[in-house]
Write a protein that holds these residues in place. Structure first.
Motif, PDB file in Angstrom:
ATOM      1  N   UNK A  12      14.906  38.070  46.423  1.00 19.55           N
ATOM      2  CA  UNK A  12      15.323  36.700  46.738  1.00 19.55           C
ATOM      3  C   UNK A  12      16.296  36.689  47.911  1.00 19.55           C
ATOM      4  N   UNK A  13      17.215  37.662  47.930  1.00 19.10           N
ATOM      5  CA  UNK A  13      18.166  37.750  49.047  1.00 19.10           C
ATOM      6  C   UNK A  13      17.428  37.978  50.366  1.00 19.10           C
ATOM      7  N   UNK A  14      16.468  38.881  50.345  1.00 25.59           N
ATOM      8  CA  UNK A  14      15.690  39.163  51.549  1.00 25.59           C
ATOM      9  C   UNK A  14      14.874  37.933  51.977  1.00 25.59           C
ATOM     10  N   UNK A  15      14.318  37.256  50.991  1.00 24.04           N
ATOM     11  CA  UNK A  15      13.552  36.030  51.271  1.00 24.04           C
ATOM     12  C   UNK A  15      14.447  34.966  51.912  1.00 24.04           C
ATOM     13  N   UNK A  16      15.679  34.824  51.390  1.00 27.18           N
ATOM     14  CA  UNK A  16      16.613  33.848  51.944  1.00 27.18           C
ATOM     15  C   UNK A  16      17.016  34.197  53.373  1.00 27.18           C
ATOM     16  N   UNK A  17      17.101  35.480  53.674  1.00 23.80           N
ATOM     17  CA  UNK A  17      17.406  35.892  55.050  1.00 23.80           C
ATOM     18  C   UNK A  17      16.286  35.455  55.994  1.00 23.80           C
ATOM     19  N   UNK A  18      15.047  35.659  55.551  1.00 21.01           N
ATOM     20  CA  UNK A  18      13.900  35.220  56.364  1.00 21.01           C
ATOM     21  C   UNK A  18      13.946  33.712  56.581  1.00 21.01           C
ATOM     22  N   UNK A  19      14.247  32.977  55.514  1.00 22.29           N
ATOM     23  CA  UNK A  19      14.311  31.517  55.617  1.00 22.29           C
ATOM     24  C   UNK A  19      15.446  31.086  56.551  1.00 22.29           C
ATOM     25  N   UNK A  20      16.576  31.778  56.480  1.00 25.55           N
ATOM     26  CA  UNK A  20      17.697  31.446  57.370  1.00 25.55           C
ATOM     27  C   UNK A  20      17.302  31.635  58.834  1.00 25.55           C
ATOM     28  N   UNK A  21      16.593  32.729  59.112  1.00 26.23           N
ATOM     29  CA  UNK A  21      16.119  32.963  60.482  1.00 26.23           C
ATOM     30  C   UNK A  21      15.141  31.867  60.907  1.00 26.23           C
ATOM     31  N   UNK A  22      14.244  31.489  59.987  1.00 26.90           N
ATOM     32  CA  UNK A  22      13.269  30.443  60.303  1.00 26.90           C
ATOM     33  C   UNK A  22      13.953  29.104  60.557  1.00 26.90           C
ATOM     34  N   UNK A  23      14.938  28.756  59.732  1.00 27.63           N
ATOM     35  CA  UNK A  23      15.648  27.486  59.906  1.00 27.63           C
ATOM     36  C   UNK A  23      16.416  27.472  61.217  1.00 27.63           C
ATOM     37  N   UNK A  24      17.001  28.615  61.584  1.00 26.94           N
ATOM     38  CA  UNK A  24      17.743  28.694  62.842  1.00 26.94           C
ATOM     39  C   UNK A  24      16.823  28.419  64.035  1.00 26.94           C
ATOM     40  N   UNK A  25      15.657  29.064  64.067  1.00 26.63           N
ATOM     41  CA  UNK A  25      14.726  28.842  65.175  1.00 26.63           C
ATOM     42  C   UNK A  25      14.162  27.422  65.136  1.00 26.63           C
ATOM     43  N   UNK A  26      13.953  26.893  63.920  1.00 23.88           N
ATOM     44  CA  UNK A  26      13.463  25.518  63.806  1.00 23.88           C
ATOM     45  C   UNK A  26      14.511  24.526  64.315  1.00 23.88           C
ATOM     46  N   UNK A  27      15.772  24.792  64.026  1.00 24.07           N
ATOM     47  CA  UNK A  27      16.851  23.930  64.535  1.00 24.07           C
ATOM     48  C   UNK A  27      16.908  23.957  66.050  1.00 24.07           C
ATOM     49  N   UNK A  28      16.675  25.131  66.636  1.00 21.94           N
ATOM     50  CA  UNK A  28      16.650  25.244  68.097  1.00 21.94           C
ATOM     51  C   UNK A  28      15.515  24.399  68.670  1.00 21.94           C
ATOM     52  N   UNK A  29      14.337  24.475  68.037  1.00 25.51           N
ATOM     53  CA  UNK A  29      13.192  23.681  68.509  1.00 25.51           C
ATOM     54  C   UNK A  29      13.481  22.187  68.388  1.00 25.51           C
ATOM     55  N   UNK A  30      14.129  21.776  67.296  1.00 25.43           N
ATOM     56  CA  UNK A  30      14.482  20.367  67.122  1.00 25.43           C
ATOM     57  C   UNK A  30      15.464  19.917  68.195  1.00 25.43           C
ATOM     58  N   UNK A  31      16.465  20.752  68.472  1.00 22.92           N
ATOM     59  CA  UNK A  31      17.441  20.420  69.515  1.00 22.92           C
ATOM     60  C   UNK A  31      16.771  20.326  70.892  1.00 22.92           C
ATOM     61  N   UNK A  32      15.822  21.228  71.156  1.00 26.42           N
ATOM     62  CA  UNK A  32      15.088  21.177  72.425  1.00 26.42           C
ATOM     63  C   UNK A  32      14.293  19.877  72.522  1.00 26.42           C
ATOM     64  N   UNK A  33      13.647  19.476  71.423  1.00 25.00           N
ATOM     65  CA  UNK A  33      12.876  18.238  71.422  1.00 25.00           C
ATOM     66  C   UNK A  33      13.745  17.017  71.666  1.00 25.00           C
ATOM     67  N   UNK A  34      14.890  16.940  71.001  1.00 23.62           N
ATOM     68  CA  UNK A  34      15.803  15.798  71.192  1.00 23.62           C
ATOM     69  C   UNK A  34      16.352  15.781  72.612  1.00 23.62           C
ATOM     70  N   UNK A  35      16.687  16.963  73.150  1.00 25.47           N
ATOM     71  CA  UNK A  35      17.238  17.038  74.506  1.00 25.47           C
ATOM     72  C   UNK A  35      16.220  16.576  75.546  1.00 25.47           C
ATOM     73  N   UNK A  36      14.957  16.969  75.386  1.00 23.51           N
ATOM     74  CA  UNK A  36      13.959  16.583  76.386  1.00 23.51           C
ATOM     75  C   UNK A  36      13.642  15.090  76.282  1.00 23.51           C
ATOM     76  N   UNK A  37      13.714  14.512  75.086  1.00 27.16           N
ATOM     77  CA  UNK A  37      13.545  13.061  74.963  1.00 27.16           C
ATOM     78  C   UNK A  37      14.685  12.337  75.679  1.00 27.16           C
ATOM     79  N   UNK A  38      15.913  12.825  75.519  1.00 28.62           N
ATOM     80  CA  UNK A  38      17.050  12.239  76.236  1.00 28.62           C
ATOM     81  C   UNK A  38      16.857  12.338  77.745  1.00 28.62           C
ATOM     82  N   UNK A  39      16.375  13.491  78.214  1.00 32.29           N
ATOM     83  CA  UNK A  39      16.154  13.673  79.650  1.00 32.29           C
ATOM     84  C   UNK A  39      15.082  12.706  80.170  1.00 32.29           C
ATOM     85  N   UNK A  40      14.019  12.523  79.400  1.00 33.78           N
ATOM     86  CA  UNK A  40      12.971  11.590  79.826  1.00 33.78           C
ATOM     87  C   UNK A  40      13.488  10.149  79.859  1.00 33.78           C
TER      88      UNK A  40
END
Length: 379
Positions: free
Chosen positions: A122-150
């Motif tokens: 479970x600990x190892x699984x949570x580490x994988x999920x934390x990494x996935x959420x971090x990259x997903x948050x980056x993608x969300x921030x990129x999407x919001x930033x490009x909408x602001x730029x447009x």
């Protein structure tokens, strides 16, 4: 004694010169637009051709352009390759952690007391999920930033296009477009950033929770939220394009008839100088038309340059998650594979959201440019 008189005919097309068009451009306030274009050039350095407003307008009027398809595609492929290489560490970490998870799971099954092994899994699984959420948050921030730029770019471009549309006689079109488009730009950006993006993020969290334990079942709720986002995107895109297209055609027809009537009245009812005034109006309209089309074309290029690289960044993350899920499927349990697939599906929704905003803004610029051309045709 005889005298000779020399006459010279003037053609309306010959009245329009590059100097007239550039002079009209210099009299317009393009500081905000040029500032954003310079920022675009800085963000896309070494990957995409540089955009220069005045040189670009001059080149488009002469039928020349430094924006070649070959250089653009080469730059985009290089950027995509760079993003995939940069995210390769994410792929390696996901695969290594998945292998460790599978090993711990098998190790715990080999003993009667598997509490420690399950806890480590479970600990190892949570580490994988934390990494996935971090990259997903980056993608969300990129999407919001490009909408602001447009949105910032549209707020700088639209006043210029509407001013030129009014200068060439599209008074009705400009009066109808201005409140609709300005309101739509603000409404769409708020809808995408403050409603759809958080819903996508929440659905991704629900998918993670659903795959965390077999006793938790929220997959239907996550699926419902994703479907709601898709329906909302499709509805917004359809309504926006439908309204702006119908009003653009109707207003252009009215403007074309109005200009034609005004030209006829000036030519017929103003003695001596009526014909010259009519020809001068033709020159002004033609100059504004060329300038509007050139700025509109550069605006479309700039809008594409704003959105294309963030979209490639999000696309590279989608590819990484798809590859990771395909590789680890034979060696680990289905919950982790399903979680990574759900994350990639949520990233596809972010990709679609940003692309939908870009398409709506593309259509707005295209309809404004087309409305001026239709006005001239009706004239």
């Amino acid at each position: 004694m005889s005298t000779s008189a020399y006459g010279m005919t003037q053609d309306t097309g010959n009245l329009i010169t590059d100097d007239m068009i550039l002079s009209q451009l210099q009299n317009m306030n393009t500081d905000d637009l040029e500032k954003i274009i310079n920022q675009i050039n800085g963000d896309t350095e070494n990957y995409l051709p540089k955009i220069d407003l005045k040189e670009g307008v001059r080149g488009l009027i002469r039928g020349e352009s430094n924006l070649t398809l070959r250089d653009t595609m080469n730059g985009l492929f290089r950027y995509l390759f760079k993003e995939i290489v940069a995210n390769s560490m994410l792929l390696i970490r996901l695969i290594v952690l998945a292998i460790i998870c599978a090993f711990l799971n098998n190790l715990s099954d080999a003993f009667e007391s598997n509490a420690v092994g399950k806890l480590a899994y479970i600990v190892c699984y949570l580490v994988i999920i934390a990494i996935a959420i971090q990259s997903f948050s980056i993608a969300t921030a990129v999407g919001i930033a490009v909408i602001n730029d447009m949105v910032m770019f549209m707020q700088a471009l639209l006043p210029l296009l509407l001013t030129l549309l009014m200068a060439m006689g599209g008074i009705t079109s400009s009066a109808m477009f201005q409140p609709i488009i300005i309101a739509a730009v603000g409404t769409i950006s708020t809808l995408m950033k403050d409603i759809i993006m958080p819903i996508i993020f929440f659905s991704a969290i629900l998918s993670i929770v659903n795959n965390l334990s077999s006793k938790i079942h929220v997959s239907k709720l996550a699926s419902l939220l994703k479907q709601a986002c898709v329906v909302l995107l499709g509805f917004t895109l359809t309504v926006f394009i439908g309204i702006i297209t119908i009003q653009g055609v109707a207003a252009s027809t009215t403007d074309g008839v109005t200009i034609r009537t005004a030209k006829f009245a000036v030519d017929r009812f103003i003695p001596v100088v009526g014909g010259f005034i009519s020809e001068a109006v033709d020159a002004i309209i033609g100059c504004s038309l060329l300038l509007k089309n050139a700025i509109g074309a550069l605006g479309l290029f700039s809008l594409a340059f704003i959105v294309i690289m963030p979209l490639l960044k999000i696309f590279s993350l989608i590819v990484i998650y798809k590859i990771a899920a395909a590789i680890i499927e034979p060696i680990t349990d289905s919950q982790l594979v399903s979680c990574l697939n759900d994350m990639s599906s949520s990233l596809v929704l972010i990709f679609a959201t940003v692309l939908s905003v870009a398409v709506m803004f593309f259509m707005a610029v295209t309809v404004i440019v087309g409305a001026g051309n239709l006005t001239l045709m009706m004239r």
